[in-house]
Design a protein around this motif. Structure first.
Motif, short mmCIF file in Angstrom:
data_model
loop_
_atom_site.label_atom_id
_atom_site.label_comp_id
_atom_site.label_asym_id
_atom_site.label_seq_id
_atom_site.Cartn_x
_atom_site.Cartn_y
_atom_site.Cartn_z
N LEU A 1 0.83 -1.20 0.00
CA LEU A 1 0.00 0.00 0.00
C LEU A 1 0.86 1.25 0.00
O LEU A 1 0.48 2.28 -0.56
CB LEU A 1 -0.90 0.02 1.23
CG LEU A 1 -2.28 -0.63 1.10
CD1 LEU A 1 -3.03 -0.45 2.39
CD2 LEU A 1 -3.06 -0.03 -0.06
N SER B 1 0.40 4.21 -2.58
CA SER B 1 0.17 5.57 -2.13
C SER B 1 1.19 6.53 -2.74
O SER B 1 0.86 7.63 -3.17
CB SER B 1 0.23 5.63 -0.60
OG SER B 1 -0.08 6.91 -0.13
N GLY C 1 -10.05 10.14 -4.60
CA GLY C 1 -10.39 8.72 -4.71
C GLY C 1 -9.23 7.82 -4.31
O GLY C 1 -9.41 6.85 -3.55
N VAL C 2 -8.02 8.13 -4.82
CA VAL C 2 -6.84 7.32 -4.49
C VAL C 2 -6.53 7.38 -3.00
O VAL C 2 -6.30 6.35 -2.34
CB VAL C 2 -5.62 7.80 -5.31
CG1 VAL C 2 -4.35 7.11 -4.82
CG2 VAL C 2 -5.82 7.51 -6.79
N ILE D 1 -8.49 8.19 -0.42
CA ILE D 1 -9.52 7.56 0.41
C ILE D 1 -9.42 6.04 0.32
O ILE D 1 -9.54 5.32 1.32
CB ILE D 1 -10.92 8.05 -0.01
CG1 ILE D 1 -11.08 9.52 0.39
CG2 ILE D 1 -12.02 7.22 0.65
CD1 ILE D 1 -12.32 10.17 -0.15
N TYR D 2 -9.18 5.52 -0.90
CA TYR D 2 -9.01 4.06 -1.05
C TYR D 2 -7.84 3.56 -0.21
O TYR D 2 -7.95 2.54 0.50
CB TYR D 2 -8.80 3.70 -2.51
CG TYR D 2 -8.34 2.27 -2.70
CD1 TYR D 2 -9.24 1.21 -2.61
CD2 TYR D 2 -6.99 1.99 -2.94
CE1 TYR D 2 -8.82 -0.10 -2.76
CE2 TYR D 2 -6.56 0.69 -3.08
CZ TYR D 2 -7.48 -0.36 -2.99
OH TYR D 2 -7.05 -1.66 -3.13
N VAL D 3 -6.71 4.27 -0.29
CA VAL D 3 -5.52 3.86 0.46
C VAL D 3 -5.79 3.89 1.95
O VAL D 3 -5.40 2.97 2.70
CB VAL D 3 -4.33 4.76 0.09
CG1 VAL D 3 -3.17 4.55 1.07
CG2 VAL D 3 -3.86 4.48 -1.33
N ILE E 1 -8.73 3.62 3.56
CA ILE E 1 -9.67 2.54 3.93
C ILE E 1 -8.97 1.19 3.92
O ILE E 1 -9.11 0.38 4.85
CB ILE E 1 -10.88 2.53 2.97
CG1 ILE E 1 -11.73 3.79 3.18
CG2 ILE E 1 -11.72 1.29 3.19
CD1 ILE E 1 -12.85 3.94 2.19
N GLU E 2 -8.17 0.94 2.88
CA GLU E 2 -7.46 -0.34 2.78
C GLU E 2 -6.42 -0.46 3.89
O GLU E 2 -6.20 -1.56 4.43
CB GLU E 2 -6.79 -0.45 1.41
CG GLU E 2 -6.10 -1.77 1.14
CD GLU E 2 -7.05 -2.95 1.06
OE1 GLU E 2 -6.56 -4.10 1.10
OE2 GLU E 2 -8.28 -2.74 0.98
N ARG F 1 -8.11 -1.51 7.07
CA ARG F 1 -8.47 -2.94 6.99
C ARG F 1 -7.25 -3.82 7.24
O ARG F 1 -7.35 -4.87 7.89
CB ARG F 1 -9.06 -3.24 5.61
CG ARG F 1 -9.63 -4.65 5.48
CD ARG F 1 -10.12 -4.91 4.07
NE ARG F 1 -9.04 -4.96 3.12
CZ ARG F 1 -8.27 -6.04 2.90
NH1 ARG F 1 -8.47 -7.14 3.63
NH2 ARG F 1 -7.31 -6.01 2.01
#
Length: 292
Positions: free
Chosen positions: A37, A41, A93-94, A96-98, A100-101, A104
């Motif tokens: 990640l 990022s 978008g990038v 926020i995805y990073v 959230i992932e 997790r």
């Protein structure tokens, strides 16, 4: 002029653009293959560099084409602003995805191969250093080049962070280093992205530039000898670094138009850095203020 300064450094901009675009693709592919990640990022952060330099090139090209079509009275300068807004949406978008992932993965961090991660991050750091050197001289002359230069300067932090994460994983097998660095880089991107989006929207809605006090502009124009009233004043930004203004100036009966216009334009340029102004002068008896 800033545009001519940018044109002098067009070759360096293209070299930096090609170099960073190539390494952006390499980092993205490596991130997918290794599952890192932090690399993903940093690839997203490098994407801001590529788009930032691309916007600088687009602005230079648009400026050179401005006189090519009589129907485009403002040239193609707004393309830079639209590209900036699109850039901001993608980066949100990038990031926020990073984030959230990363959250997790904190529950069960996967094993990430530190060797390939370190090699790719180190290569990305070298690419940023080269681009930094290419743009450094132009940053002193051109606003557009300066923006691209600052993008590259910020990305150095992301590449250095990935290297630190890879070194920690290689030495300690502490897999949490990858999502932690990813979160740090993501949080670093978000404020810059918000600032970029906010600036683009302000330009698109033709709001006055943040650094210009419209009331102060009106007061300064009213203080020009021969001016008895200022109305229909508008100040907006055409594209980054290009603030413009328009206004109606009501003159004293004995005032001479030529000296008043020269003094008003000098006041706008010297006090507010507004180089392009459309000023309409009128006698007091014909003053007719618009309602919008």
């Amino acid at each position: 002029m800033a545009t001519r300064a940018g044109e002098r450094h067009r070759g360096r901009l293209w070299a930096a653009f090609a170099l960073l675009a190539a390494f952006m693709v390499i980092e993205a592919v490596a991130a997918l293959l290794t599952g890192s990640l932090a690399l993903l990022s940093d690839a997203g952060h490098m994407f801001t560099d590529v788009l930032g330099i691309g916007m600088a090139l687009a602005a230079i090209y648009a400026a050179s084409r401005a006189a090519g079509d009589p129907q485009r009275t403002f040239g193609l300068y707004r393309l830079e602003v639209l590209a900036a807004l699109g850039n901001a949406v993608l980066l949100f978008g990038v990031a926020i995805y990073v984030l959230i992932e990363s959250v997790r993965r904190f529950a069960d961090p996967p094993e990430v191969p530190a060797g390939p991660m370190l090699v790719v991050a180190a290569a990305g750091l070298v690419a940023n250093l080269v681009a930094f050197g290419l743009l450094r001289s132009g940053a002193k002359e051109s606003l557009n080049v300066r923006g691209a230069y600052l993008e590259v300067l910020g990305d150095l932090l992301g590449s250095a962070g990935v290297i630190v994460a890879a070194a920690v994983i290689a030495l300690t097998d502490w897999w949490y280093a990858d999502p932690i660095v990813a979160v740090a880089v993501g949080l670093f991107i978000l404020p810059r992205t918000w600032k970029l989006a906010r600036a683009a929207v302000r330009i698109l809605v033709q709001a006055a530039p943040e650094h210009v006090d419209v009331t102060a502009v009106q007061t300064r124009l009213a203080a020009v000898p021969g001016v008895c009233d200022v109305h229909d004043l508008h100040v907006w930004t055409l594209t980054s670094g290009m603030d413009v203004a328009s206004a109606h100036l009501t003159l004293d009966p004995a005032a001479q138009v030529g000296p008043v216009l020269v003094a008003a334009r000098e006041a706008l340029h010297d006090d507010f850095d507004i180089a392009h102004a459309t000023l309409q002068v009128e006698p007091a008896e014909s003053c007719q203020e618009t309602t919008w």
